[in-house]
Structures are given as C-alpha cells and as structure tokens.
Write a protein that holds these residues in place. Sequence first.
Motif, PDB file in Angstrom:
ATOM      1  N   ASP A 120       0.833  -1.190   0.000  1.00 22.40           N
ATOM      2  CA  ASP A 120       0.000   0.000   0.000  1.00 22.40           C
ATOM      3  C   ASP A 120       0.872   1.246   0.000  1.00 22.40           C
ATOM      4  O   ASP A 120       1.971   1.253   0.555  1.00 22.40           O
ATOM      5  CB  ASP A 120      -0.901  -0.014   1.246  1.00 22.40           C
ATOM      6  CG  ASP A 120      -2.088   0.908   1.115  1.00 22.40           C
ATOM      7  OD1 ASP A 120      -2.288   1.460   0.019  1.00 22.40           O
ATOM      8  OD2 ASP A 120      -2.828   1.077   2.104  1.00 22.40           O
ATOM      9  N   GLU A 121       0.369   2.313  -0.640  1.00 22.51           N
ATOM     10  CA  GLU A 121       1.086   3.579  -0.757  1.00 22.51           C
ATOM     11  C   GLU A 121       2.479   3.367  -1.351  1.00 22.51           C
ATOM     12  O   GLU A 121       3.480   3.889  -0.860  1.00 22.51           O
ATOM     13  CB  GLU A 121       1.159   4.282   0.602  1.00 22.51           C
ATOM     14  CG  GLU A 121      -0.225   4.612   1.172  1.00 22.51           C
ATOM     15  CD  GLU A 121      -0.160   5.536   2.374  1.00 22.51           C
ATOM     16  OE1 GLU A 121       0.485   6.597   2.255  1.00 22.51           O
ATOM     17  OE2 GLU A 121      -0.749   5.197   3.408  1.00 22.51           O
ATOM     18  N   ILE A 122       2.522   2.629  -2.446  1.00 20.93           N
ATOM     19  CA  ILE A 122       3.786   2.295  -3.100  1.00 20.93           C
ATOM     20  C   ILE A 122       4.518   3.546  -3.569  1.00 20.93           C
ATOM     21  O   ILE A 122       5.756   3.556  -3.664  1.00 20.93           O
ATOM     22  CB  ILE A 122       3.534   1.339  -4.294  1.00 20.93           C
ATOM     23  CG1 ILE A 122       4.842   0.790  -4.865  1.00 20.93           C
ATOM     24  CG2 ILE A 122       2.714   2.034  -5.391  1.00 20.93           C
ATOM     25  CD1 ILE A 122       5.535  -0.179  -3.963  1.00 20.93           C
ATOM     26  N   GLY A 123       3.790   4.620  -3.822  1.00 19.08           N
ATOM     27  CA  GLY A 123       4.414   5.859  -4.286  1.00 19.08           C
ATOM     28  C   GLY A 123       5.319   6.513  -3.264  1.00 19.08           C
ATOM     29  O   GLY A 123       6.114   7.395  -3.610  1.00 19.08           O
ATOM     30  N   GLU A 124       5.222   6.091  -1.995  1.00 19.61           N
ATOM     31  CA  GLU A 124       6.046   6.680  -0.936  1.00 19.61           C
ATOM     32  C   GLU A 124       7.362   5.939  -0.739  1.00 19.61           C
ATOM     33  O   GLU A 124       8.170   6.334   0.099  1.00 19.61           O
ATOM     34  CB  GLU A 124       5.268   6.671   0.394  1.00 19.61           C
ATOM     35  CG  GLU A 124       3.896   7.319   0.313  1.00 19.61           C
ATOM     36  CD  GLU A 124       3.959   8.739  -0.200  1.00 19.61           C
ATOM     37  OE1 GLU A 124       4.860   9.482   0.228  1.00 19.61           O
ATOM     38  OE2 GLU A 124       3.122   9.105  -1.045  1.00 19.61           O
ATOM     39  N   LEU A 125       7.574   4.864  -1.489  1.00 17.13           N
ATOM     40  CA  LEU A 125       8.799   4.088  -1.331  1.00 17.13           C
ATOM     41  C   LEU A 125      10.006   4.893  -1.815  1.00 17.13           C
ATOM     42  O   LEU A 125       9.978   5.467  -2.913  1.00 17.13           O
ATOM     43  CB  LEU A 125       8.679   2.795  -2.149  1.00 17.13           C
ATOM     44  CG  LEU A 125       9.453   1.567  -1.681  1.00 17.13           C
ATOM     45  CD1 LEU A 125       9.017   1.153  -0.286  1.00 17.13           C
ATOM     46  CD2 LEU A 125       9.252   0.417  -2.658  1.00 17.13           C
ATOM     47  N   PRO A 126      11.069   4.984  -1.023  1.00 18.64           N
ATOM     48  CA  PRO A 126      12.257   5.740  -1.447  1.00 18.64           C
ATOM     49  C   PRO A 126      12.853   5.166  -2.735  1.00 18.64           C
ATOM     50  O   PRO A 126      12.745   3.969  -3.010  1.00 18.64           O
ATOM     51  CB  PRO A 126      13.226   5.561  -0.269  1.00 18.64           C
ATOM     52  CG  PRO A 126      12.361   5.205   0.896  1.00 18.64           C
ATOM     53  CD  PRO A 126      11.211   4.440   0.342  1.00 18.64           C
ATOM     54  N   LEU A 127      13.496   6.011  -3.513  1.00 20.59           N
ATOM     55  CA  LEU A 127      14.053   5.592  -4.796  1.00 20.59           C
ATOM     56  C   LEU A 127      15.041   4.440  -4.652  1.00 20.59           C
ATOM     57  O   LEU A 127      15.055   3.516  -5.477  1.00 20.59           O
ATOM     58  CB  LEU A 127      14.736   6.781  -5.488  1.00 20.59           C
ATOM     59  CG  LEU A 127      13.790   7.785  -6.168  1.00 20.59           C
ATOM     60  CD1 LEU A 127      14.549   9.044  -6.551  1.00 20.59           C
ATOM     61  CD2 LEU A 127      13.151   7.161  -7.397  1.00 20.59           C
TER      62      LEU A 127
END
Length: 331
Positions: A120-127
């Motif tokens: 969930d909220e995969i967009g918040e994963l650091p690069l």
Amino acid sequence: MIAHHELIPSLPVQQETIPVPVFQSRSMHALLERVRRFARASASVLISGESGTGKELLARRLHEAGPRVGEPYVRVNCAALPRSLIESELFGHESGAFTGASNRRIGRFEAAASGTIFLDEIGELPLAMQVKLLRVLEENEFQRVGSNQDLHLRARVVAATNRSLEDRIRKKRFRADLYHRLNILALHIPPLRERREDIPVLVSHFIQRFRGEAEFAIRGVSASVMRQLAEYDWPGNVRQLRNVIHRACILATGEIIEEVDLPAEESPTRHPQKLPEGFEQLPLREIERIVILSRLRRFEGNKTEAAAALGVTPRTLRNKVTEYRKLGFSC
C-alpha cells in the motif's frame, strides 16, 4: 410524497471479516468484473484511487477470489516503514546483520509465502528501495539482509497508490521501469463523487452495520438528509461517508436520521472545483472529447478500463473513438 428513505432490505448486515464492496453503479460493476478475471492471474496488479475509495478492500477481493485464498495475505504500508529498516521489513534479516539484529527475522515477502503481498502507498517508497524492489520483481528472488542465500518469490504482488505515479515519474520521484513492472494489470477506483448512485446503498449498508450502537432502531434517513448526502462531494470518499453515518446513528434522536454533520469547510459550495482554463467557454461535446481522450491516455489505450472509469460501456466508448477518428483526432 416519500418523507424518508428506508433501509434497503436486500443488503444483509455484514458479518464476515472481509468486507464485500457495496455498489450499484455501472463503473463499479465493471471494476468488480475485472477483479474477478484478474484474481486467477499471477501478474502484478496496480490499484489506483483517492484516499478512502477502498483500495485495500479491492486487494483483499483479488486475494479471496483467486486460487491463493488459502495462503497468507500480507499488507505493507510503505509510507509507515522507517527508511532505515525498509529492506529488513520487506526481505528480513539474519542475526548480526546490523546493530540490534540479535535474531533472524522473516520479512514480509517471505511471510507472504504463496499468497499475496499488498504494497500500500507504493508511491512513498524511497528511490533506493524502488531499485531493489524492481530487481526482486524482475528476478523473482530476494535475500535477507546479511545473507547470500537467494529466496524464491512465490507471492503475488499487488500495489496501490492514491498519488499519480505518472506525475511522480515526471518529477523523478518514482522509477518508470518499476511503474511498468507493477502496472501489468491496472485497477482504478473512481471517487464517490463520480458514482453518486452508490450513495443510497452505501448509506443503507452503513446504517445496518452501526444501528446496533444507536439508542433507537434506525430505519433510514430523511429525504432531506439523503439529498444532502447525494449532493456532497465526499473528499474522503467511502471512508468519510462511513464515519458520517456511524456518527449519525449514535446521535440519532429517533428511528429516522434527520440530521448529519458534514464538514462545512470541505463543502463544494464553499470551495468550488476550478475548471481548467478555457473550459467554461468550450461546448459540451468538446469537453466530452477532451475528457474521453485524456482517460484513454491514462489507461494507455485500454478501452475496457477507460470505459469503466468513465462509467460507460466499452461499446459506447468504441463508438466515440470511431467518431473522433473520422474527425481526424488521434485515439
């Protein structure tokens, strides 16, 4: 004249631990049909939608409706993971791998076994972590921190986001290759304001769910309350509607809910949505064309998914596309 809206008797009180989506809109019918088809596949799924639309509920339905139903379902909130421990949380670690790692720890991917792991909220994963996740998805293998042993990825990966990953890619905050690897199968949940026909059945469902906490045997809501609920824009979507009805059940002074508390500062009458510049001068047919072509681009030309998001049938959308092509537009 109908003075109030009674409960819908065909909706049973929810007893199961895994909630079932409640809807009557065509767009949600089409979406749940895709969930049914996608459930049998092993490919990664990316679920998009605003906060409160029910992305985790959809992920659970994917798991429950497919052959992995008897296997673990593991949810990971990527935004809540401490940056220094993300890799350990996802893939586990060996004893002594870092300061404080006194014992071997099984990570979420390993715990998911042959089931489903929901990111969930995969967009918040650091690069930096996105690179490692991409490698895992490409090679179907991972290692615990501090180990050289390759572990096979057996779980199905389902990810969700309430952000525009395309926008984050443009801003160099999300990797395009990871996006395409996750987005093999796509599900988009429309916000509640775009499927207002679902509001009455959701209201009935939530009243039945929370009526046991009320002082009175709630039978429904007044006509004015239903009108108020139907006209509200629901920035918090289904989750906000659930909380409003829960509160209204507790505060009700009779069997019919005569009043609901909606945040005035979020009311669409106080903060009207701004149209893109020039839209107010365009004819309706032109606005329709712009919206349709924009939705087709969003779903990379997939007419079935675009039609569901627009709330129309695929046949209607195909007819529109044919019409636009005759006019010289690229579709």
